[in-house]
Write a protein that holds these residues in place. Structure first.
Motif, PDB file in Angstrom:
ATOM      1  N   VAL A  80      44.316  42.751  31.674  1.00  0.00           N
ATOM      2  CA  VAL A  80      44.362  43.251  33.050  1.00  0.00           C
ATOM      3  C   VAL A  80      43.953  42.113  33.968  1.00  0.00           C
ATOM      4  O   VAL A  80      42.906  41.481  33.768  1.00  0.00           O
ATOM      5  N   ALA A  81      44.781  41.836  34.957  1.00  0.00           N
ATOM      6  CA  ALA A  81      44.497  40.764  35.917  1.00  0.00           C
ATOM      7  C   ALA A  81      43.600  41.261  37.035  1.00  0.00           C
ATOM      8  O   ALA A  81      43.486  42.459  37.292  1.00  0.00           O
ATOM      9  N   ASN A  82      42.997  40.315  37.704  1.00  0.00           N
ATOM     10  CA  ASN A  82      42.225  40.555  38.920  1.00  0.00           C
ATOM     11  C   ASN A  82      42.611  39.451  39.888  1.00  0.00           C
ATOM     12  O   ASN A  82      42.963  38.341  39.474  1.00  0.00           O
ATOM     13  N   ALA A  83      42.561  39.744  41.171  1.00  0.00           N
ATOM     14  CA  ALA A  83      42.890  38.735  42.173  1.00  0.00           C
ATOM     15  C   ALA A  83      42.062  38.964  43.418  1.00  0.00           C
ATOM     16  O   ALA A  83      41.604  40.070  43.682  1.00  0.00           O
ATOM     17  N   CYS A 101      50.281  38.769  47.782  1.00  0.00           N
ATOM     18  CA  CYS A 101      50.161  39.851  46.812  1.00  0.00           C
ATOM     19  C   CYS A 101      51.399  39.916  45.930  1.00  0.00           C
ATOM     20  O   CYS A 101      51.288  39.988  44.699  1.00  0.00           O
ATOM     21  N   ALA A 102      52.579  39.884  46.535  1.00  0.00           N
ATOM     22  CA  ALA A 102      53.819  39.932  45.752  1.00  0.00           C
ATOM     23  C   ALA A 102      53.881  38.756  44.774  1.00  0.00           C
ATOM     24  O   ALA A 102      54.253  38.920  43.612  1.00  0.00           O
ATOM     25  N   HIS A 103      53.490  37.582  45.239  1.00  0.00           N
ATOM     26  CA  HIS A 103      53.477  36.393  44.391  1.00  0.00           C
ATOM     27  C   HIS A 103      52.498  36.571  43.233  1.00  0.00           C
ATOM     28  O   HIS A 103      52.800  36.231  42.080  1.00  0.00           O
ATOM     29  N   SER A 104      51.320  37.113  43.533  1.00  0.00           N
ATOM     30  CA  SER A 104      50.304  37.285  42.486  1.00  0.00           C
ATOM     31  C   SER A 104      50.766  38.268  41.420  1.00  0.00           C
ATOM     32  O   SER A 104      50.490  38.072  40.230  1.00  0.00           O
ATOM     33  N   LEU A 105      51.467  39.305  41.830  1.00  0.00           N
ATOM     34  CA  LEU A 105      51.970  40.281  40.850  1.00  0.00           C
ATOM     35  C   LEU A 105      52.980  39.627  39.918  1.00  0.00           C
ATOM     36  O   LEU A 105      52.966  39.864  38.701  1.00  0.00           O
ATOM     37  N   MET A 116      47.051  45.102  37.077  1.00  0.00           N
ATOM     38  CA  MET A 116      46.144  44.370  37.952  1.00  0.00           C
ATOM     39  C   MET A 116      45.156  45.374  38.525  1.00  0.00           C
ATOM     40  O   MET A 116      45.517  46.501  38.854  1.00  0.00           O
ATOM     41  N   GLN A 117      43.917  44.945  38.621  1.00  0.00           N
ATOM     42  CA  GLN A 117      42.848  45.800  39.130  1.00  0.00           C
ATOM     43  C   GLN A 117      42.017  45.024  40.130  1.00  0.00           C
ATOM     44  O   GLN A 117      41.645  43.880  39.885  1.00  0.00           O
ATOM     45  N   VAL A 157      32.885  51.062  48.212  1.00  0.00           N
ATOM     46  CA  VAL A 157      33.978  50.189  47.772  1.00  0.00           C
ATOM     47  C   VAL A 157      34.894  50.989  46.860  1.00  0.00           C
ATOM     48  O   VAL A 157      34.478  51.949  46.213  1.00  0.00           O
ATOM     49  N   TYR A 158      36.149  50.563  46.834  1.00  0.00           N
ATOM     50  CA  TYR A 158      37.152  51.182  45.976  1.00  0.00           C
ATOM     51  C   TYR A 158      37.465  50.273  44.798  1.00  0.00           C
ATOM     52  O   TYR A 158      37.446  49.050  44.925  1.00  0.00           O
ATOM     53  N   VAL A 159      37.814  50.902  43.700  1.00  0.00           N
ATOM     54  CA  VAL A 159      38.464  50.227  42.583  1.00  0.00           C
ATOM     55  C   VAL A 159      39.930  50.620  42.709  1.00  0.00           C
ATOM     56  O   VAL A 159      40.257  51.816  42.804  1.00  0.00           O
ATOM     57  N   MET A 160      40.811  49.609  42.761  1.00  0.00           N
ATOM     58  CA  MET A 160      42.239  49.872  42.925  1.00  0.00           C
ATOM     59  C   MET A 160      42.987  49.272  41.735  1.00  0.00           C
ATOM     60  O   MET A 160      42.616  48.207  41.243  1.00  0.00           O
ATOM     61  N   HIS A 161      44.050  49.939  41.297  1.00  0.00           N
ATOM     62  CA  HIS A 161      44.745  49.555  40.068  1.00  0.00           C
ATOM     63  C   HIS A 161      46.228  49.804  40.192  1.00  0.00           C
ATOM     64  O   HIS A 161      46.653  50.718  40.906  1.00  0.00           O
ATOM     65  N   ARG A 162      47.006  48.990  39.493  1.00  0.00           N
ATOM     66  CA  ARG A 162      48.430  49.275  39.299  1.00  0.00           C
ATOM     67  C   ARG A 162      48.894  48.618  38.012  1.00  0.00           C
ATOM     68  O   ARG A 162      48.371  47.570  37.614  1.00  0.00           O
ATOM     69  N   PHE A 163      49.845  49.247  37.373  1.00  0.00           N
ATOM     70  CA  PHE A 163      50.471  48.658  36.198  1.00  0.00           C
ATOM     71  C   PHE A 163      51.508  47.648  36.665  1.00  0.00           C
ATOM     72  O   PHE A 163      52.105  47.789  37.740  1.00  0.00           O
ATOM     73  N   LEU A 164      51.738  46.640  35.838  1.00  0.00           N
ATOM     74  CA  LEU A 164      52.768  45.656  36.147  1.00  0.00           C
ATOM     75  C   LEU A 164      54.039  46.034  35.400  1.00  0.00           C
ATOM     76  O   LEU A 164      55.094  45.626  35.652  1.00  0.00           O
TER      77      LEU A 164
END
Length: 164
Positions: A80-83, A101-105, A116-117, A157-164
């Motif tokens: 799982v990535a982080n940025a 963001c698009a580039h990092s994904l 990414m989380q 604070v939030y924890v935010m997540h998405r699958f790639l």
């Protein structure tokens, strides 16, 4: 809006170009948990020492923003990535953060990450929260009072997540 923006990876030797943006972002005390007196050397180590990778967005050789990409956790959590993202105050509202963001994904996908989380999105940073949601991130957790905001005091604070 981001026409002519080049996003490329940099190493520690170029981090000095990112430092003015980094310093201005952490000085405000409203989005990052880094101490406002964090040194350039320490920031450079955090953002450029492997497995961390640092990227910049430039237009006409001017650095407009940057991001850092790395595994969210070591070992069994390293899929799982982080940025983290920063945009120069004068470049905000131009789509730079969205392009980063698009580039990092894409970079995370290429590096073999499966998701990414973001572990620490300040709830009052509504512009960032909306941007991450537009890029497919969901709020999967809320940590009450985890951030000492310079103006608002203890802030969630939030924890935010998405699958790639």
């Amino acid at each position: 809006m981001t026409t002519g923006v080049l996003i490329r990876e940099i190493d520690a030797h170029e981090f000095v170009r990112v430092w003015p943006i980094f310093r201005s972002v952490i000085a405000s005390g409203d989005t990052y948990s880094y101490a406002p007196d964090l040194s350039m050397e320490d920031a450079c180590d955090i953002w450029t020492t492997p497995p961390s990778r640092c990227f910049v967005a430039e237009r006409n050789s001017e650095v407009l923003g940057c991001y850092m990409l790395h595994p969210n956790q070591p070992g069994l959590g390293n899929h799982v990535a982080n940025a983290g993202f920063m945009v120069a105050p004068g470049a905000r509202g131009q789509g730079i953060a969205s392009a980063l963001c698009a580039h990092s994904l894409e970079q995370a996908r290429r590096a073999g990450f499966t998701a990414m989380q973001f572990n620490f999105v300040v709830a009052t940073n509504t512009v960032a929260v909306r941007l991450w949601q537009r890029h497919g991130f969901q709020i999967v957790g809320r940590i009450p009072g985890a951030f000492r905001h310079a103006q608002h005091g203890l802030t969630d604070v939030y924890v935010m997540h998405r699958f790639l």
